[in-house]
Design an enzyme around this catalytic site. Structure first.
Site, PDB file in Angstrom:
ATOM      1  N   ASP A 225     -12.684  -5.598  21.058  1.00  0.00           N
ATOM      2  CA  ASP A 225     -11.895  -6.780  21.322  1.00  0.00           C
ATOM      3  C   ASP A 225     -10.797  -6.312  22.274  1.00  0.00           C
ATOM      4  O   ASP A 225     -10.502  -5.122  22.384  1.00  0.00           O
ATOM      5  CB  ASP A 225     -11.325  -7.367  20.021  1.00  0.00           C
TER       6      ASP A 225
HETATM    7  C1  GLC Z   1      -9.247 -12.194  22.150  1.00  0.00           C
HETATM    8  C2  GLC Z   1     -10.211 -12.598  21.061  1.00  0.00           C
HETATM    9  C3  GLC Z   1     -11.658 -12.437  21.473  1.00  0.00           C
HETATM   10  C4  GLC Z   1     -11.788 -12.732  22.940  1.00  0.00           C
HETATM   11  C5  GLC Z   1     -11.071 -11.606  23.675  1.00  0.00           C
HETATM   12  C6  GLC Z   1     -11.065 -11.841  25.191  1.00  0.00           C
HETATM   13  O1  GLC Z   1      -8.125 -11.560  21.607  1.00  0.00           O
HETATM   14  O2  GLC Z   1     -10.017 -11.982  19.797  1.00  0.00           O
HETATM   15  O3  GLC Z   1     -12.428 -13.349  20.671  1.00  0.00           O
HETATM   16  O4  GLC Z   1     -13.148 -12.782  23.334  1.00  0.00           O
HETATM   17  O5  GLC Z   1      -9.754 -11.394  23.199  1.00  0.00           O
HETATM   18  O6  GLC Z   1     -10.236 -12.907  25.482  1.00  0.00           O
END
Ligand code: GLC
Length: 752
Positions: A225
């Site tokens: 993430d």
């Molecule tokens: C965010 C979310 C994830 C997302 C990523 C990119 O914090 O937790 O679901 O795809 O970052 O934006």
């Protein structure tokens, strides 16, 4: 592309650089070798293309209904169709991988991201996730199944340590991921921010390598993430292939230095690089760009999905569908400013947005529509707004109340403080319903809300979820009966927050959250404890009715290797065409562990004309009867009696049948000095061998008390036997702490 030779030609620096993003959304290219960059972009219910990185404009795309709505369709084919449309939009917007679906369990309705997740049930969630992945990837676009694992709250999501026992983890929190990985093979899996049992998910070797890659056979890329990596070298060693976002040159340096110093095996780096090269190569097979989004077709699809997701919760006096209303009071700011998606990384810039009011007008014929805002989309309350709405409702034949949870209530990044509507919204509903009994409440929210204070007032309640950009039209379709509602709840609506299973454990303290409720979340908890709920899992009304008959099973007694086929006839016993979700639950009469009262193991969405009957069949394999055995570190289906329960919700079982499983694959019971007599007796091998010994004990005891026989060893007797047996067993096992039954018993036998 010959990936192996490509890998061999890459320098250590190039390999290390590939494992961290170039930008927030692009991977690092290797021009020297003709390796292109690929582009990832959020999802999951639309393409959030942000060419300018974290800042800058978001390119318009279709905002489809969010996951909690998708799961409420119980229609895997429809969700697959959505996946295909998402892929088309990715191709049009030059995106190689869409970051979704999210399939974390809805452990508590308070989680701010529940709108992005499917269900409280892993079977339903797993099949929804797999269908979406299948749909997207069928067109050569990749997905990212997220967030592995136990990202079940936004509260302290970056650091919280989710403390979950092994059985609960596998049986509940990993099961949907497991199904989707095995069945749909997502190109990537995204790890969660949080810790799991003390170790960050981003560097959790058990999670990312032992389970995901070794046990489930995942061959894609594990992506972090965004910002979830704390120690890049530890993460790579644990199986975290790609860190996002980039650029982070210090990470590349850390990897190079670790390989050079011997702290990181270069084979581990090569393994990650090969996985990355493989998805980059796959992405190249599908040219991107050069086409445009079919805005109208996808808007129509979004409308169709939203309508199929809507759950009719109440419909007293069959007020709906609206038929002879000539004056319709439309109340609620959400009728003019629709609230159709949640906050955070999933927020889409829609290609267009239906006005619920305008869409209603189009279908209302000669009816006269009036409007009042009723409430403000913040926590300010203005009695004048309520008075105005009540007056309007009193002059109308029917009042429609569009009530949406404001953005400050539900979003990525924070959890809800409660599961209530805003106080002034509750006051509005009560006041309007008191004046106009023919009131309909239409809800826009991402997860369960409490309704106890007002549910008795309005005649009808329609759950419209975070319905996407075409939701306004979908609501009109359902209210006027162009679409017969067929949504079914994918999460329980409790009466009050303190009834919810995670209530005392959420949100945790001192940096840890204990999943003390174990596998008992959602209906697994409410049905097992007999806790009343407002609306149960799987519930939803229709404008018609459905009858069930002729339940049959392929065998009364079946072997785990053969599985069981369950068939049932479903009839539309009403006057209009409709769809329903036929649900199959399994109840285990007795197991070595405590199990939920019932567990969803199969479902099918069925469309029926008035009077039509269809036979629906389900194939249940051994896993459908299994639980996760922490001693064997695997799922185990034990011999014994099970009930097959078929119905319209977890609380509306129409037919049932009892069958007996003859489990031939059950791993041998491990007998230790702590084993109970029942463990010895449960294992067929053990019981066959120890029966003669038991007979001698019973023969001796029956001389004292003739009622002692092998068959009627009662509970108290069993305890006695356990103590005798346990003690005796302990004697024998004193210096053999753990063996399989056969070894120990052969030894006992030999010693006579
Ligand atoms: C965010 C979310 C994830 C997302 C990523 C990119 O914090 O937790 O679901 O795809 O970052 O934006």
């Amino acid at each position: 592309m010959d990936l192996k030779s490509l890998l061999e030609r890459m320098t250590l620096e190039e390999k290390a650089a590939l494992c961290t993003g170039l930008t927030p959304w692009d991977t690092v290219p290797v021009e020297r070798l003709g390796l292109p960059s690929i582009i990832v972009s959020d999802g999951p219910h639309g393409v959030r293309r942000a060419p300018g990185g974290f800042s800058g404009d978001i390119v318009p795309a279709t905002c489809f209904p969010t996951a909690s709505a998708l799961a409420s369709t119980w229609d895997v084919e429809l969700v697959r169709e959505l996946g295909e449309a998402l892929a088309d939009e990715c191709i049009a917007l030059d995106v190689d991988i869409v970051l979704g679906p999210g399939t974390n369990m809805k452990r508590t309705p308070l989680c701010g991201r529940n709108f992005e997740y499917f269900s409280e049930d892993p079977h339903l969630a797993g099949r929804m996730a797999a269908s979406l992945i299948d749909g997207v990837q069928s067109k050569g676009v990749g997905t990212s199944l997220k967030h592995l694992a136990a990202n079940n709250q936004e509260e302290q999501r970056f650091t919280i340590d989710a403390q979950i026992d092994e059985r609960t983890l596998h049986e509940l929190y990993l099961a949907a991921f497991e199904y989707a990985v095995k069945e749909a093979k997502p190109w990537t899996v995204m790890c969660a921010y949080n810790r799991l049992n003390g170790t960050y998910a981003s560097q959790n070797h058990y999670l990312l390598t032992e389970v995901l890659k070794d046990r489930w056979g995942f061959e894609g890329v594990v992506v972090s993430d965004w910002g979830a990596v704390h120690d890049r070298v530890a993460a790579l060693a644990a199986g975290l292939d790609l860190e996002m976002p980039g650029p982070q040159p210090q990470r590349t340096r850390a990897i190079v230095e670790a390989v050079r110093s011997g702290d990181l095996d270069e084979a581990a780096l090569d393994e990650s690089v090969m996985r990355l090269l493989s998805i980059i190569d796959k992405a190249q097979q599908t040219p991107k760009g050069g086409v445009s989004i079919d805005i109208d077709a996808h808007h129509a699809l979004a409308r169709r999905i939203a309508a199929e997701a809507m759950v009719l919760l109440k419909n007293e006096g069959n007020l709906l569908p609206l038929h002879d209303a000539s004056r319709i009071a439309v109340i609620g700011v959400a009728a003019k400013e629709p609230y159709f998606q949640g906050g955070g990384s999933s927020h889409i810039n829609p290609t267009r947005v239906d006005s619920p009011f305008d869409e209603l007008q189009k279908l209302a014929g000669d009816a006269v529509l009036t409007y009042a805002p009723g409430y403000a989309m913040d926590d300010s309350s203005d009695p004048a707004l309520i008075e105005e709405a009540v007056a309007l409702a009193g002059e109308a034949d029917v009042a429609l109340l569009y009530v949406a949870l404001p953005p400050m209530k539900e979003s990525e990044g924070y959890d809800r403080p409660d599961i209530d509507l805003m106080d002034h919204q509750v006051a509005l509903i009560k006041a309007v319903a008191a004046r106009q009994p023919k009131s309909v409440v239409i809800l826009n929210n991402g997860s369960a809300v409490a309704m106890q204070d007002w549910i008795d007032g309005p005649a009808a309640v329609l759950e419209a979820w975070m319905m996407g950009q075409a939701g306004g039209g979908a609501i009109a379709d359902v209210l006027f009966g162009k679409v017969n509602p067929s949504g079914r709840l994918a999460e329980t609506f409790p009466i009050k927050l303190s009834d919810t299973p995670a209530y005392i454990n959420y949100p945790g303290d001192l940096g840890k959250v204990r999943y003390g409720e174990g596998v008992f979340i959602g209906y697994r908890y409410y049905d097992t404890t007999g806790t009343d709920v407002l609306f149960p899992f799987g519930y939803g009304l229709s404008y018609t009715t459905f009858a069930y008959g002729n339940l049959r099973v392929s065998a009364e007694t079946f072997k785990d290797v053969d599985g069981l086929t369950v068939s049932v006839d479903v009839t539309n016993s009403g006057a209009v065409a409709g769809k329903t979700a036929v649900q199959v639950y399994v109840h285990d009469h007795a197991a070595a562990v405590i199990r939920p009262d019932k567990e969803l193991r199969a479902f099918a969405k069925v469309a029926l004309a008035p009077g039509e009957t269809k036979t629906v069949s389900f194939a249940l394999d051994a896993r459908a009867f299994a639980y996760y055995h922490a001693g064997h570190h695997d799922f185990v289906a034990e011999s014994g009696a099970f009930d097959i329960l078929v119905g319209e919700s977890s609380a509306d079982i129409r037919l049932s049948a009892t069958v007996t499983l003859d489990a031939t694959q059950t791993p041998p019971t491990k007998i230790t000095r702590d084993s109970l007599f029942r463990d010895w007796r449960r294992d067929p091998q053990a019981y066959a061998v120890i029966e003669p010994i038991l007979l001698r004990i019973v023969d001796f005891a029956s001389k004292i008390d003739p009622s002692w026989t092998l068959e009627n060893i009662g509970w108290a007797d069993e305890l006695l036997l356990e103590s005798v047996f346990g003690f005796w067993g302990a004697q024998v096992l004193d210096d053999t702490p753990e063996q399989t039954v056969t070894d120990v018993l052969a030894q006992l036998h030999a010693e006579g």
